[in-house]
Structures are given as C-alpha cells and as structure tokens.
Design a protein around this motif. Structure first.
Motif, short mmCIF file in Angstrom:
data_model
loop_
_atom_site.label_atom_id
_atom_site.label_comp_id
_atom_site.label_asym_id
_atom_site.label_seq_id
_atom_site.Cartn_x
_atom_site.Cartn_y
_atom_site.Cartn_z
N THR A 56 -11.44 18.95 5.89
CA THR A 56 -11.95 18.12 4.81
C THR A 56 -10.91 17.93 3.72
OG1 THR A 56 -13.77 17.92 3.22
CG2 THR A 56 -12.95 20.13 3.63
N PRO A 57 -11.00 16.81 2.99
CA PRO A 57 -10.08 16.60 1.86
C PRO A 57 -10.61 17.24 0.58
CG PRO A 57 -11.33 14.62 2.22
CD PRO A 57 -11.74 15.59 3.30
N ALA A 58 -11.08 18.48 0.67
CA ALA A 58 -11.55 19.22 -0.50
C ALA A 58 -10.49 20.23 -0.90
CB ALA A 58 -12.86 19.92 -0.18
N PRO A 59 -10.13 20.29 -2.18
CA PRO A 59 -9.13 21.26 -2.62
C PRO A 59 -9.61 22.69 -2.39
CG PRO A 59 -9.63 19.67 -4.35
CD PRO A 59 -10.62 19.46 -3.26
N ALA A 60 -8.79 23.52 -1.77
CA ALA A 60 -9.16 24.91 -1.46
C ALA A 60 -9.52 25.69 -2.71
CB ALA A 60 -8.02 25.59 -0.70
N ALA A 61 -8.87 25.39 -3.82
CA ALA A 61 -9.10 26.14 -5.05
C ALA A 61 -10.51 25.98 -5.61
CB ALA A 61 -8.08 25.73 -6.11
N VAL A 62 -11.20 24.89 -5.25
CA VAL A 62 -12.54 24.67 -5.81
C VAL A 62 -13.65 24.92 -4.81
CG1 VAL A 62 -11.70 23.00 -7.51
CG2 VAL A 62 -12.58 22.19 -5.32
N ILE A 63 -13.31 25.27 -3.57
CA ILE A 63 -14.33 25.55 -2.57
C ILE A 63 -15.01 26.87 -2.97
CG2 ILE A 63 -14.80 26.05 -0.14
CD1 ILE A 63 -13.89 23.22 -0.58
N PRO A 64 -16.33 26.85 -3.13
CA PRO A 64 -17.02 28.08 -3.52
C PRO A 64 -17.18 29.03 -2.34
CG PRO A 64 -18.60 26.35 -3.17
CD PRO A 64 -17.24 25.73 -2.98
N VAL A 65 -17.74 30.18 -2.63
CA VAL A 65 -17.97 31.18 -1.59
C VAL A 65 -19.00 30.68 -0.58
CG1 VAL A 65 -18.83 33.53 -1.21
CG2 VAL A 65 -17.38 33.03 -3.18
N ASP A 66 -20.00 29.93 -1.04
CA ASP A 66 -21.03 29.36 -0.17
C ASP A 66 -21.00 27.83 -0.27
OD1 ASP A 66 -22.49 31.71 0.85
OD2 ASP A 66 -22.90 32.06 -1.27
N ALA A 67 -21.29 27.18 0.84
CA ALA A 67 -21.33 25.71 0.86
C ALA A 67 -22.35 25.26 1.89
CB ALA A 67 -19.96 25.13 1.15
N THR A 68 -22.59 23.96 1.89
CA THR A 68 -23.52 23.34 2.82
C THR A 68 -22.76 22.26 3.57
OG1 THR A 68 -25.37 23.76 1.33
CG2 THR A 68 -25.68 22.03 2.97
N TYR A 69 -23.09 22.11 4.85
CA TYR A 69 -22.50 21.05 5.65
C TYR A 69 -23.63 20.24 6.27
CZ TYR A 69 -19.12 18.71 8.67
OH TYR A 69 -18.33 17.78 9.28
N HIS A 70 -23.56 18.94 6.12
CA HIS A 70 -24.63 18.06 6.58
C HIS A 70 -24.08 17.05 7.59
CE1 HIS A 70 -28.39 15.86 6.41
NE2 HIS A 70 -27.65 14.77 6.43
N VAL A 71 -24.81 16.88 8.69
CA VAL A 71 -24.43 15.95 9.75
C VAL A 71 -25.66 15.14 10.11
CG1 VAL A 71 -23.55 15.76 12.10
CG2 VAL A 71 -22.79 17.64 10.66
N ASP A 72 -25.49 13.85 10.33
CA ASP A 72 -26.63 13.06 10.80
C ASP A 72 -26.14 11.91 11.65
OD1 ASP A 72 -25.81 11.02 9.00
OD2 ASP A 72 -27.11 11.82 7.45
N GLU A 73 -27.07 11.37 12.39
CA GLU A 73 -26.81 10.19 13.20
C GLU A 73 -28.09 9.37 13.19
OE1 GLU A 73 -26.25 9.54 17.83
OE2 GLU A 73 -24.57 10.63 16.93
N VAL A 74 -28.10 8.31 12.41
CA VAL A 74 -29.28 7.45 12.29
C VAL A 74 -28.89 6.04 12.70
CG1 VAL A 74 -31.05 6.55 10.73
CG2 VAL A 74 -30.19 8.88 10.42
N ARG A 75 -29.62 5.50 13.65
CA ARG A 75 -29.34 4.15 14.14
C ARG A 75 -29.92 3.13 13.15
NH1 ARG A 75 -31.24 7.57 17.27
NH2 ARG A 75 -30.05 8.45 18.98
#
Length: 146
Positions: A56-75
């Motif tokens: 991901t293009p997220a800076p490592a310095a601001v990634i918290p200890v916990d995060a959420t990842y969301h995936v979907d596929e909607v037609r």
C-alpha cells in the motif's frame, strides 16, 4: 411486461467463507486512524500463512498497531456481490530479504512479494504490511428469492 428486479438482501457469511472470498481477490483498502481522521489507502494483497500481506502507499511511520482491511466485489449492473472486512494487529515488513521472499504457501517456487503485489507508487510510501486478523466479517449482496 417484465416485473421489477427483486430487492437486494445482505446475507452474512461465515469467517471461513469471508477469508475464501478475500483470498480470491487482489485489491482492497487499508483503513486506519491518523490524528482525528480515518485514512483509507488502496492496497494489493495476498493471503499467506493465516495473515494478509498488503502492499500500500501508506507511510510506515503513521501505520498504527491495529488496522482494518476491506475488500469487496460488487457488480454495478446487478448490485450483487460481496464484501469482507478483516481487522487486527499490523507489522510493517521492513526486511528487504523478507520482501523478496517467494510468495507461495509452500514458501518456494513463487514470485517475490514485491513483484507479485505491484504498487501504485514507488518510494518512501510504498510499504508491505502483514495484518494478523483477529476479527473477520463478511456478507453477500443477493437478490431476494435467490
């Protein structure tokens, strides 16, 4: 005369099915708090050894200890599909040798993670993360009566 399409319903899926859906996809969004905002960044992922590896293009310095990842596929045409969310502790993969390890369940014979998970940007904000899911939820969007 045709009848109107049946209304959509959300049907919750088991954690096993949710992980199966996530494993069969490749694109998602990393979601995490940063100061007073909720940040959403695109990600490419793979499922390995019970963890989600995300580029991901997220800076490592601001990634918290916990995060959420969301995936979907909607037609778009039908409105049917599915959505999966996993959350848990996150490790930033900083070891270049680990990032170059083969990506496969057997740990051999696959392409390096960085090459398999192409990124949107390169440079200091192009990071590999390992999310250890502690919660998994998902649902399918289906037409009523299906």
């Amino acid at each position: 005369m045709s009848s109107p399409p049946a209304a959509l319903r959300m049907i919750e899926v088991s954690g096993t099915e949710a992980l199966w859906l996530l494993e069969g996809s490749a694109l998602g969004r990393l979601v995490y708090p940063q100061r007073d905002l909720t940040v959403v960044r695109p990600g490419r992922h793979t499922w390995e050894y019970g963890r989600v590896v995300v580029r991901t293009p997220a800076p490592a310095a601001v990634i918290p200890v916990d995060a959420t990842y969301h995936v979907d596929e909607v037609r778009e045409a039908t409105g049917t599909g599915w959505s999966v969310t996993v959350a848990g502790p996150v490790d930033v993969i900083t070891d270049p040798d680990e990032a170059a390890l083969p990506h496969s369940l057997e740990g051999m014979g696959g392409a390096p993670i960085r090459r398999t998970l192409s990124g949107w940007t390169h440079g200091p904000h192009d990071n590999l993360l390992r999310l250890h899911p502690t919660t998994v939820s998902g649902f399918r969007l289906v037409r009523a009566g299906a």
